[in-house]
Scaffold this motif. Structure first.
Motif, PDB file in Angstrom:
ATOM      1  N   VAL A 130      -9.150  -3.419  -8.763  1.00 37.15           N
ATOM      2  CA  VAL A 130      -8.582  -2.107  -8.483  1.00 37.15           C
ATOM      3  C   VAL A 130      -7.284  -2.300  -9.378  1.00 37.15           C
ATOM      4  O   VAL A 130      -6.113  -2.585  -8.978  1.00 37.15           O
ATOM      5  N   PRO A 131      -7.495  -2.005 -10.784  1.00 35.00           N
ATOM      6  CA  PRO A 131      -6.276  -2.454 -11.765  1.00 35.00           C
ATOM      7  C   PRO A 131      -4.971  -1.541 -11.288  1.00 35.00           C
ATOM      8  O   PRO A 131      -3.882  -2.020 -11.602  1.00 35.00           O
ATOM      9  N   ASP A 132      -5.111  -0.330 -10.767  1.00 36.25           N
ATOM     10  CA  ASP A 132      -3.787   0.523 -10.449  1.00 36.25           C
ATOM     11  C   ASP A 132      -3.131   0.007  -9.088  1.00 36.25           C
ATOM     12  O   ASP A 132      -2.335   0.914  -8.855  1.00 36.25           O
ATOM     13  N   TYR A 133      -3.795  -0.853  -8.346  1.00 34.58           N
ATOM     14  CA  TYR A 133      -3.099  -1.138  -7.136  1.00 34.58           C
ATOM     15  C   TYR A 133      -1.635  -1.341  -7.077  1.00 34.58           C
ATOM     16  O   TYR A 133      -1.034  -0.603  -6.332  1.00 34.58           O
ATOM     17  N   MET A 134      -1.355  -2.374  -7.909  1.00 34.03           N
ATOM     18  CA  MET A 134      -0.027  -2.687  -7.788  1.00 34.03           C
ATOM     19  C   MET A 134       0.919  -1.516  -8.269  1.00 34.03           C
ATOM     20  O   MET A 134       2.326  -1.613  -7.934  1.00 34.03           O
ATOM     21  N   MET A 135       0.316  -0.540  -8.771  1.00 37.53           N
ATOM     22  CA  MET A 135       1.347   0.624  -9.326  1.00 37.53           C
ATOM     23  C   MET A 135       1.576   1.525  -8.253  1.00 37.53           C
ATOM     24  O   MET A 135       2.605   2.040  -8.052  1.00 37.53           O
ATOM     25  N   ASN A 194      -0.281   0.174   3.786  1.00 36.84           N
ATOM     26  CA  ASN A 194      -0.859   0.207   2.349  1.00 36.84           C
ATOM     27  C   ASN A 194      -2.219   0.767   2.229  1.00 36.84           C
ATOM     28  O   ASN A 194      -2.707   1.685   1.262  1.00 36.84           O
ATOM     29  N   ALA A 195      -3.252   0.691   3.373  1.00 38.90           N
ATOM     30  CA  ALA A 195      -4.582   1.110   3.355  1.00 38.90           C
ATOM     31  C   ALA A 195      -4.838   2.542   3.283  1.00 38.90           C
ATOM     32  O   ALA A 195      -5.465   3.418   2.807  1.00 38.90           O
ATOM     33  N   LEU A 196      -3.740   3.011   4.389  1.00 36.57           N
ATOM     34  CA  LEU A 196      -3.471   4.590   4.703  1.00 36.57           C
ATOM     35  C   LEU A 196      -3.146   5.201   3.080  1.00 36.57           C
ATOM     36  O   LEU A 196      -3.667   6.243   2.695  1.00 36.57           O
ATOM     37  N   GLU A 197      -2.207   4.410   2.583  1.00 45.09           N
ATOM     38  CA  GLU A 197      -1.691   5.063   1.459  1.00 45.09           C
ATOM     39  C   GLU A 197      -2.547   5.027   0.305  1.00 45.09           C
ATOM     40  O   GLU A 197      -2.628   6.061  -0.570  1.00 45.09           O
ATOM     41  N   TYR A 198      -3.078   3.965  -0.035  1.00 47.31           N
ATOM     42  CA  TYR A 198      -3.967   3.982  -1.186  1.00 47.31           C
ATOM     43  C   TYR A 198      -5.239   4.546  -0.988  1.00 47.31           C
ATOM     44  O   TYR A 198      -6.105   4.776  -2.061  1.00 47.31           O
ATOM     45  N   ASN A 199      -5.736   5.009   0.042  1.00 43.38           N
ATOM     46  CA  ASN A 199      -7.084   5.474   0.155  1.00 43.38           C
ATOM     47  C   ASN A 199      -7.031   6.642   1.029  1.00 43.38           C
ATOM     48  O   ASN A 199      -7.525   6.908   2.304  1.00 43.38           O
ATOM     49  N   ASP A 223      -8.037   9.986   0.684  1.00 42.63           N
ATOM     50  CA  ASP A 223      -9.112  11.135   0.148  1.00 42.63           C
ATOM     51  C   ASP A 223     -10.115  11.176   1.377  1.00 42.63           C
ATOM     52  O   ASP A 223     -10.209  10.663   2.446  1.00 42.63           O
ATOM     53  N   SER A 224     -10.705  12.385   1.181  1.00 44.52           N
ATOM     54  CA  SER A 224     -11.536  12.832   2.318  1.00 44.52           C
ATOM     55  C   SER A 224     -12.930  12.293   2.348  1.00 44.52           C
ATOM     56  O   SER A 224     -13.959  12.524   3.162  1.00 44.52           O
ATOM     57  N   ASP A 225     -13.349  11.489   1.073  1.00 43.66           N
ATOM     58  CA  ASP A 225     -14.815  10.995   1.052  1.00 43.66           C
ATOM     59  C   ASP A 225     -14.666   9.734   2.111  1.00 43.66           C
ATOM     60  O   ASP A 225     -13.951   9.355   2.393  1.00 43.66           O
ATOM     61  N   PRO A 226     -16.303   9.403   2.327  1.00 40.96           N
ATOM     62  CA  PRO A 226     -16.548   8.804   3.543  1.00 40.96           C
ATOM     63  C   PRO A 226     -15.772   7.364   3.299  1.00 40.96           C
ATOM     64  O   PRO A 226     -15.654   6.823   4.424  1.00 40.96           O
ATOM     65  N   LEU A 227     -15.705   6.624   1.961  1.00 39.55           N
ATOM     66  CA  LEU A 227     -15.235   5.401   1.941  1.00 39.55           C
ATOM     67  C   LEU A 227     -13.841   5.226   2.492  1.00 39.55           C
ATOM     68  O   LEU A 227     -13.342   4.378   3.132  1.00 39.55           O
ATOM     69  N   ASP A 228     -12.952   6.500   1.986  1.00 35.15           N
ATOM     70  CA  ASP A 228     -11.791   6.295   2.317  1.00 35.15           C
ATOM     71  C   ASP A 228     -11.620   6.473   3.696  1.00 35.15           C
ATOM     72  O   ASP A 228     -10.615   5.924   4.259  1.00 35.15           O
ATOM     73  N   ARG A 229     -12.229   7.505   4.444  1.00 30.54           N
ATOM     74  CA  ARG A 229     -12.025   7.684   5.713  1.00 30.54           C
ATOM     75  C   ARG A 229     -12.418   6.404   6.485  1.00 30.54           C
ATOM     76  O   ARG A 229     -11.837   5.835   7.647  1.00 30.54           O
ATOM     77  N   HIS A 230     -13.374   5.618   6.043  1.00 31.80           N
ATOM     78  CA  HIS A 230     -13.911   4.572   6.919  1.00 31.80           C
ATOM     79  C   HIS A 230     -12.856   3.273   6.908  1.00 31.80           C
ATOM     80  O   HIS A 230     -12.550   2.751   7.830  1.00 31.80           O
ATOM     81  N   HIS A 283      -9.781   4.549   9.022  1.00 35.97           N
ATOM     82  CA  HIS A 283     -10.329   4.178  10.428  1.00 35.97           C
ATOM     83  C   HIS A 283     -10.102   2.633  10.833  1.00 35.97           C
ATOM     84  O   HIS A 283      -9.631   2.627  12.032  1.00 35.97           O
ATOM     85  N   ARG A 284     -10.457   1.865   9.848  1.00 36.38           N
ATOM     86  CA  ARG A 284     -10.128   0.516  10.303  1.00 36.38           C
ATOM     87  C   ARG A 284      -8.780  -0.074  10.391  1.00 36.38           C
ATOM     88  O   ARG A 284      -8.203  -0.836  11.033  1.00 36.38           O
ATOM     89  N   ALA A 285      -8.080   0.820   9.366  1.00 39.28           N
ATOM     90  CA  ALA A 285      -6.500   0.591   9.236  1.00 39.28           C
ATOM     91  C   ALA A 285      -5.837   0.966  10.572  1.00 39.28           C
ATOM     92  O   ALA A 285      -5.035   0.129  11.242  1.00 39.28           O
ATOM     93  N   CYS A 286      -6.444   2.102  11.167  1.00 37.60           N
ATOM     94  CA  CYS A 286      -5.897   2.465  12.476  1.00 37.60           C
ATOM     95  C   CYS A 286      -6.419   1.764  13.546  1.00 37.60           C
ATOM     96  O   CYS A 286      -5.440   1.273  14.600  1.00 37.60           O
ATOM     97  N   ALA A 287      -7.307   1.047  13.470  1.00 36.42           N
ATOM     98  CA  ALA A 287      -7.980   0.164  14.479  1.00 36.42           C
ATOM     99  C   ALA A 287      -7.219  -1.081  14.371  1.00 36.42           C
ATOM    100  O   ALA A 287      -6.726  -1.671  15.535  1.00 36.42           O
ATOM    101  N   LEU A 288      -6.755  -1.680  13.213  1.00 38.09           N
ATOM    102  CA  LEU A 288      -5.910  -2.754  13.155  1.00 38.09           C
ATOM    103  C   LEU A 288      -4.549  -2.411  13.575  1.00 38.09           C
ATOM    104  O   LEU A 288      -3.871  -3.375  14.252  1.00 38.09           O
ATOM    105  N   LYS A 289      -4.011  -1.527  13.315  1.00 33.96           N
ATOM    106  CA  LYS A 289      -2.446  -0.816  13.924  1.00 33.96           C
ATOM    107  C   LYS A 289      -2.592  -1.067  15.311  1.00 33.96           C
ATOM    108  O   LYS A 289      -1.589  -1.597  15.902  1.00 33.96           O
ATOM    109  N   ASP A 290      -3.521  -0.483  16.010  1.00 34.13           N
ATOM    110  CA  ASP A 290      -3.718  -0.244  17.439  1.00 34.13           C
ATOM    111  C   ASP A 290      -3.700  -1.927  17.921  1.00 34.13           C
ATOM    112  O   ASP A 290      -3.235  -2.261  18.903  1.00 34.13           O
TER     113      ASP A 290
END
Ligand SMILES: COC(=O)[C@H](Cc1ccco1)c1ccncc1
Length: 130
Positions: free
Chosen positions: A40-45, A81-86, A88-95, A98-105
């Motif tokens: 993910v070359p643009d991740y650090m930007m 970071n996961a919510l910010e970098y991902n 979009d509405s595509d299934p991968l980002d949504r998935h 969902h895991r980021a929110c589970a981690l938060k909780d």
């Protein structure tokens, strides 16, 4: 009487238990290691302060956290970071969101269940005195 070093050791044990439990939870495997910059070359930007569960564990062992608040500042980066970098509405980002929110909780539940108010304020008092 409990010495300050004993309180900080108790804090490290408590935090280590949280992170080790998260590391064996299959939902959070994607958060266990730093995002691969080759992949993910643009991740650090986009993400100014990357964070992951293995880095959290190393920080604990290096005595980086003297209060719950300092630990949470880094732990919350993982899902934020996961919510910010991902976004979009595509299934991968949504998935992963969902895991980021589970981690938060899951992190919040650990903190609420695991600690009395007095332990949190005791750590804050020790920090102020230093
Ligand atoms: C915390 O992990 C991430 O934010 C990366 C970002 C990412 C996008 C493409 C490759 O990696 C991720 C990895 C796997 N599945 C979803 C997202």
């Amino acid at each position: 009487e409990e010495k300050e070093e004993d309180v900080l050791r108790d804090l490290r044990l408590f935090l280590r238990n949280i992170v080790e439990t998260l590391l064996v939870d299959r939902r959070f495997k994607i958060f266990s290691k730093p995002v691969d910059i080759e992949e993910v070359p643009d991740y650090m930007m986009v993400i100014k302060k990357p964070m992951d569960l293995s880095t959290l564990l190393t920080n604990i062992d290096e005595h980086k956290y003297s209060t719950i608040r300092e630990f949470l500042a880094d732990a919350d980066l993982i899902w934020k970071n996961a919510l910010e970098y991902n976004p979009d509405s595509d299934p991968l980002d949504r998935h992963i969101r969902h895991r980021a929110c589970a981690l938060k909780d899951r992190i919040q539940t650990f903190i609420r269940d695991g600690l009395g108010e007095d332990f949190m304020s005791l750590c804050e008092e020790i920090k102020k005195s230093r």
